[in-house]
Write an enzyme that holds these catalytic residues in place. Sequence first.
Site, PDB file in Angstrom:
ATOM      1  N   HIS A 105       3.436 -21.319   7.057  1.00 38.42           N
ATOM      2  CA  HIS A 105       3.477 -19.963   7.622  1.00 38.42           C
ATOM      3  C   HIS A 105       3.338 -20.027   9.146  1.00 38.42           C
ATOM      4  CE1 HIS A 105       1.732 -19.036   3.494  1.00 38.42           C
ATOM      5  NE2 HIS A 105       2.800 -18.261   3.528  1.00 38.42           N
ATOM      6  N   GLY A 121      10.626 -18.921   4.873  1.00 39.04           N
ATOM      7  CA  GLY A 121      10.663 -20.375   4.709  1.00 39.04           C
ATOM      8  C   GLY A 121      11.782 -20.805   3.776  1.00 39.04           C
ATOM      9  N   GLU A 122      12.410 -21.921   4.105  1.00 39.50           N
ATOM     10  CA  GLU A 122      13.431 -22.497   3.216  1.00 39.50           C
ATOM     11  C   GLU A 122      12.805 -23.068   1.956  1.00 39.50           C
ATOM     12  OE1 GLU A 122      15.617 -25.293   5.563  1.00 39.50           O
ATOM     13  OE2 GLU A 122      16.728 -23.729   6.617  1.00 39.50           O
ATOM     14  N   GLN A 131      14.808 -17.346  -2.833  1.00 41.33           N
ATOM     15  CA  GLN A 131      14.316 -16.090  -2.258  1.00 41.33           C
ATOM     16  C   GLN A 131      15.032 -15.781  -0.944  1.00 41.33           C
ATOM     17  OE1 GLN A 131      10.052 -14.746  -2.023  1.00 41.33           O
ATOM     18  NE2 GLN A 131      10.182 -15.605   0.028  1.00 41.33           N
ATOM     19  N   ARG A 156      -0.001 -22.165  -3.307  1.00 37.35           N
ATOM     20  CA  ARG A 156      -0.389 -22.571  -4.671  1.00 37.35           C
ATOM     21  C   ARG A 156      -0.890 -24.015  -4.726  1.00 37.35           C
ATOM     22  NH1 ARG A 156       3.876 -18.769  -6.302  1.00 37.35           N
ATOM     23  NH2 ARG A 156       2.841 -17.151  -7.531  1.00 37.35           N
TER      24      ARG A 156
HETATM   25  O1  PAF Z   1       7.371 -15.630   0.048  1.00 33.50           O
HETATM   26  C1  PAF Z   1       6.442 -14.813  -0.069  1.00 33.50           C
HETATM   27  O2  PAF Z   1       5.297 -15.040   0.345  1.00 33.50           O
HETATM   28  C2  PAF Z   1       6.711 -13.486  -0.761  1.00 33.50           C
HETATM   29  O3  PAF Z   1       7.616 -13.630  -1.797  1.00 33.50           O
HETATM   30  C3  PAF Z   1       7.154 -12.372   0.216  1.00 33.50           C
HETATM   31  C4  PAF Z   1       8.466 -12.687   0.883  1.00 33.50           C
HETATM   32  C5  PAF Z   1       6.074 -12.168   1.281  1.00 33.50           C
HETATM   33  C6  PAF Z   1       7.314 -11.054  -0.550  1.00 33.50           C
HETATM   34  O4  PAF Z   1       6.139 -10.681  -1.177  1.00 33.50           O
END
Ligand code: PAF
Length: 296
Positions: free
Chosen positions: A33, A143-144, A149, A183
């Site tokens: 992050h 993030g990749e 997603q 996680r």
């Molecule tokens: O990747 C994540 O942490 C989540 O899926 C996001 C993009 C913040 C949506 O809740």
Amino acid sequence: MELIESPSDLRAALRGAGSVGFVPTMGYLHDGHASLVARARAENDRVVVSVFVNPLQFGPGEDLARYPRDLDRDRRVAAGAGADLLFVPHPEALYPAGFATRVEVGGPSEGLEGASRPGHFSGVATVVLKLLNLVSPTRAYFGEKDWQQLAVVRRVVRDLNVPVEIVGCPTVREESGLARSSRNSYLTGEQQTRAAVLARALRAAQDAHARGAGRAESILGAAREVLATEREVQLDYLALVDALDLTPLDAVTDPASARLLVAARLFGVRLIDNMPLVPEPQGASGLPTRQPGGTA
Ligand code: PAF
């Protein structure tokens, strides 16, 4: 760094802000992050990080209740990486009584995570669209590590004409190769080291392709051999797909547009990882030049 809880305070704080970089997160921030926040800091006048564990994207029996939370740590990491605002909305602020709207995405959300976690991407797309509407950022950073997603978010933004640039950022890894994830905190140090088998398996697939393997069967076979060395691996999926629309590939025709994805449960924790079929030079983003749904 200011901490803001209400959407109206957020709007007020961002009035006349110039360019805004936005990093949506579910908290328990780590170096992955921080790298998104640092990139947003370098490219924008103001940087907003949101922390919201989104109930809509967790299925029944998933880890919503035990998802790791630590706001003090989130404040430290976000501020340290250069965020100006930490937006921490209450669930009722995003999902008031009577909330009845969902964003449903086809295309890249079908299969893989979409098949294993029904409703997950609808929950992600819904909250991401809400957050983008609230923050109105110039750029949003993902993030990749969560490759599917990222593809889903790009598709939503394109299909619904959301005026934001989506920036994908490289996965940050432990020395062992394990992709950083909130996680991972469910695992002991030794378990994390063993979980790096996922990254080793993807690298083995890259190597097999570099040695001349062109069919998914043999490329993925090399990864499967590595996965078989760790008895804890309960494989969910291992796939070679088109990097943008996530359709499965039987054979590689355009190596630069092929992506390897894996999901497995180890030590009771579900982990995902992905890599390009052709390793990138350090620091490069894995996004092919072709646009989602486009041809060039
Ligand atoms: O990747 C994540 O942490 C989540 O899926 C996001 C993009 C913040 C949506 O809740």
